[in-house]
Design an enzyme around this catalytic site. Structure first.
Site, PDB file in Angstrom:
ATOM      1  N   ASN A 107       0.839  -1.213   0.000  1.00  0.00           N
ATOM      2  CA  ASN A 107       0.000   0.000   0.000  1.00  0.00           C
ATOM      3  C   ASN A 107       0.869   1.256   0.000  1.00  0.00           C
ATOM      4  O   ASN A 107       0.753   2.109   0.877  1.00  0.00           O
ATOM      5  CB  ASN A 107      -0.931   0.013   1.218  1.00  0.00           C
ATOM      6  CG  ASN A 107      -2.215  -0.747   0.971  1.00  0.00           C
ATOM      7  OD1 ASN A 107      -2.668  -0.866  -0.163  1.00  0.00           O
ATOM      8  ND2 ASN A 107      -2.805  -1.276   2.029  1.00  0.00           N
ATOM      9  N   SER A 133      -6.088  -5.694  -3.444  1.00  0.00           N
ATOM     10  CA  SER A 133      -7.136  -5.663  -2.424  1.00  0.00           C
ATOM     11  C   SER A 133      -7.782  -7.031  -2.265  1.00  0.00           C
ATOM     12  O   SER A 133      -8.007  -7.746  -3.232  1.00  0.00           O
ATOM     13  CB  SER A 133      -8.225  -4.650  -2.792  1.00  0.00           C
ATOM     14  OG  SER A 133      -9.288  -4.713  -1.847  1.00  0.00           O
ATOM     15  N   LYS A 188      -6.031   2.346  -5.544  1.00  0.00           N
ATOM     16  CA  LYS A 188      -6.118   1.489  -4.361  1.00  0.00           C
ATOM     17  C   LYS A 188      -6.339   2.342  -3.113  1.00  0.00           C
ATOM     18  O   LYS A 188      -7.108   1.975  -2.213  1.00  0.00           O
ATOM     19  CB  LYS A 188      -4.844   0.655  -4.211  1.00  0.00           C
ATOM     20  CG  LYS A 188      -4.768  -0.181  -2.929  1.00  0.00           C
ATOM     21  CD  LYS A 188      -5.970  -1.131  -2.786  1.00  0.00           C
ATOM     22  CE  LYS A 188      -5.754  -2.201  -1.728  1.00  0.00           C
ATOM     23  NZ  LYS A 188      -5.489  -1.706  -0.383  1.00  0.00           N
ATOM     24  N   HIS A 191      -9.902   3.364  -3.238  1.00  0.00           N
ATOM     25  CA  HIS A 191     -10.646   2.144  -2.895  1.00  0.00           C
ATOM     26  C   HIS A 191     -10.731   2.027  -1.373  1.00  0.00           C
ATOM     27  O   HIS A 191     -11.813   1.789  -0.811  1.00  0.00           O
ATOM     28  CB  HIS A 191      -9.921   0.931  -3.489  1.00  0.00           C
ATOM     29  CG  HIS A 191     -10.333  -0.402  -2.927  1.00  0.00           C
ATOM     30  ND1 HIS A 191      -9.994  -0.813  -1.643  1.00  0.00           N
ATOM     31  CD2 HIS A 191     -11.036  -1.427  -3.467  1.00  0.00           C
ATOM     32  CE1 HIS A 191     -10.483  -2.019  -1.423  1.00  0.00           C
ATOM     33  NE2 HIS A 191     -11.121  -2.415  -2.508  1.00  0.00           N
ATOM     34  N   GLU A 195     -13.900   2.241   1.156  1.00  0.00           N
ATOM     35  CA  GLU A 195     -14.039   1.170   2.149  1.00  0.00           C
ATOM     36  C   GLU A 195     -14.254   1.742   3.553  1.00  0.00           C
ATOM     37  O   GLU A 195     -15.114   1.256   4.306  1.00  0.00           O
ATOM     38  CB  GLU A 195     -12.780   0.310   2.105  1.00  0.00           C
ATOM     39  CG  GLU A 195     -12.676  -0.783   3.128  1.00  0.00           C
ATOM     40  CD  GLU A 195     -11.305  -1.446   3.072  1.00  0.00           C
ATOM     41  OE1 GLU A 195     -10.644  -1.526   4.130  1.00  0.00           O
ATOM     42  OE2 GLU A 195     -10.894  -1.875   1.975  1.00  0.00           O
TER      43      GLU A 195
END
Length: 463
Positions: A107, A133, A188, A191, A195
């Site tokens: 990450n 992910s 990401k 994302h 989340e």
């Protein structure tokens, strides 16, 4: 015999990806550092633990690991984001040759990824930033994979990433080339921001039902009834969590109400400010986690200020409608932010294709995400979609009632409340920003534009 691909870093995700690669029939080499007394023979012990790794080559010597790979070499990094990535890259460069490819599957911050690409390119090396992910289970059984960097380099690693990725409803891999530079790590990051909001919304719905005296099992039943229309991975695991018992007691009731974070929500919030996007829900979810972490201060404040008993009424239908409304705003904001960054950097991200690879393997996979694949083909602005307009109009009254009841009943529900607050601002033909701009001109001569003046001229007044 040389291995096709190597992996560095045998933490939870690294181990799962290694097993995934081996299960797909690839000859792999695995490496983990040697730290006397702490990390000794990690790769060897791990290789012996699983049958699918019997052909894998384990190493704790970096030079030998690199030598074991066929050229041009392909190496996946699964190490902690930040300085550790640079330290590993620095050690690796001694053994690598031009056209070798290093894939960062952690990450990492997207700007750091872009920097590393430039630095390694100067040495003839190829660096790919790749969002992954799905957590431990996804990494093993099939994650959603978001690679970025040189497009021609992607073709050299495509078969490996697509083989280990999850599959969508049509059997296609949940892996696609995202774009140039650090765009894979950027999407990401967003994302993860989406989340954060999805998790917070479920927590707020749970809090409302708890304040109304609903038991964990009955909350689980309410959430179970939502799956017919609003199914998602996070909804499913929330139901499992609500039902989990430790002896005769619900485990959830024994978990301290302090939520942690690994930094991607923070990065996403900073990016929202940097790109000037009104993506208000990700910061709201992040600050809700920050607030939860100050448990001792909250207890002290609770002793000073009383909280009245919740006397309002929020029906289960109103709560479901509010949850659906807020999720639409969350996804709209997230994809709009990605589009803004893509335009600014020339990444040319295909939002529909991005939604497609998020329909399987990843934490935010949902039935709604499947619908977005088609919606985003027509328009990047989800608030123009006829189907969503119909749902927003049908659920608007419910979210207003729920937001009002939460405020009046002193229930902390920042994302539910902010979702409708954002919507009211987004659809406002006029906002009081004219006063703000006048104030700015008053104290700082920042100028302003006049209503109806098509020239675009900026004026200043001596107030």
């Amino acid at each position: 015999m040389s291995s096709e691909i190597g992996l560095i870093g045998l933490g939870v995700m690294g181990k799962s990806l290694s097993r995934n690669l081996a299960q797909k029939g690839f000859k792999i080499s695995i490496f983990n550092r040697h730290v006397a007394g702490k990390e000794e023979d990690v790769a060897v012990k791990f290789q012996r633990e699983y049958q699918e790794l019997k052909e894998a080559q384990p190493f704790d010597n970096l030079g030998e690991f690199v030598k074991s790979l066929e050229t041009p070499r392909k190496i996946i990094l699964m190490v902690n984001a930040g300085p550790t990535v640079d330290l590993v890259l620095n050690d690796l460069q001694e053994f690598l040759e031009p056209q070798d490819i290093v894939i960062d599957g952690g990450n990492s911050h997207y700007q750091e990824t872009s920097r590393r690409m430039s630095e390694l390119e100067a040495h003839g090396l190829i660096f790919m930033g790749t969002g992954v992910s799905g957590g431990e289970e996804g990494a093993l059984k099939g994650p959603s994979i978001m690679p970025s960097g040189q497009k021609d380099a992607y073709s050299k690693i495509q078969k490996y990433l697509e083989a280990i990725a999850a599959r969508d409803a049509d059997g296609k891999p949940c892996c696609t080339y995202i774009g140039k530079e650090g765009s894979g790590h950027f999407v990401k990051m967003i994302h993860n921001g989406i989340e954060y909001v999805e998790m917070q919304l479920l927590a707020e719905c749970y809090a409302i039902l708890k304040r109304q005296g609903t038991s964990n099992e009955n909350i689980a039943q309410v959430f179970e009834s939502w799956r017919q229309d609003l199914d998602s991975y996070l909804l499913q695991i929330t139901i499992d969590i609500l039902r989990k018992k430790e002896g005769n007691d619900y485990l959830l009731d024994k978990i301290l109400d302090k939520a942690g974070n690994k930094g991607t929500g923070n990065w996403a919030t900073v990016s929202i400010a940097n790109y000037g996007q009104p993506a208000t829900l990700i910061p709201a979810a992040l600050f809700a986690r920050y607030l939860s972490f100050f448990k001792e201060l909250r207890l002290e404040t609770a002793e000073t200020f009383s909280t009245k008993k919740f006397s309002g009424e929020i029906t289960k239908d109103q709560l479901k409608d509010s949850y659906q409304f807020a999720r639409i705003m969350n996804h709209h904001q997230g994809f709009a932010l990605i589009h803004r960054a893509s335009e600014q950097h020339g990444w040319d991200i295909d939002l529909s294709e991005l939604a497609r690879i998020w329909t399987g393997g990843c934490i935010i996979k949902s039935d709604f995400m499947k619908e977005l694949v088609e919606y985003l083909k027509a328009d990047v602005n989800l608030l123009t979609n006829e189907n969503l307009i119909e749902i927003i109009n049908a659920t608007h009254n419910a979210i207003q009632s729920v937001a009002a009841a939460c405020i009046q009943g002193e229930i902390h529900a920042p994302c539910l409340i902010e979702s409708v607050n954002y919507f009211h601002g987004q659809k406002a033909a006029t906002l009081p920003a004219n006063l703000i701009q006048a104030q700015r001109d008053y104290f700082g001569a920042h100028t302003y534009q006049r209503v109806g003046d098509s020239s675009g001229e900026f004026l200043h007044t001596e107030w």
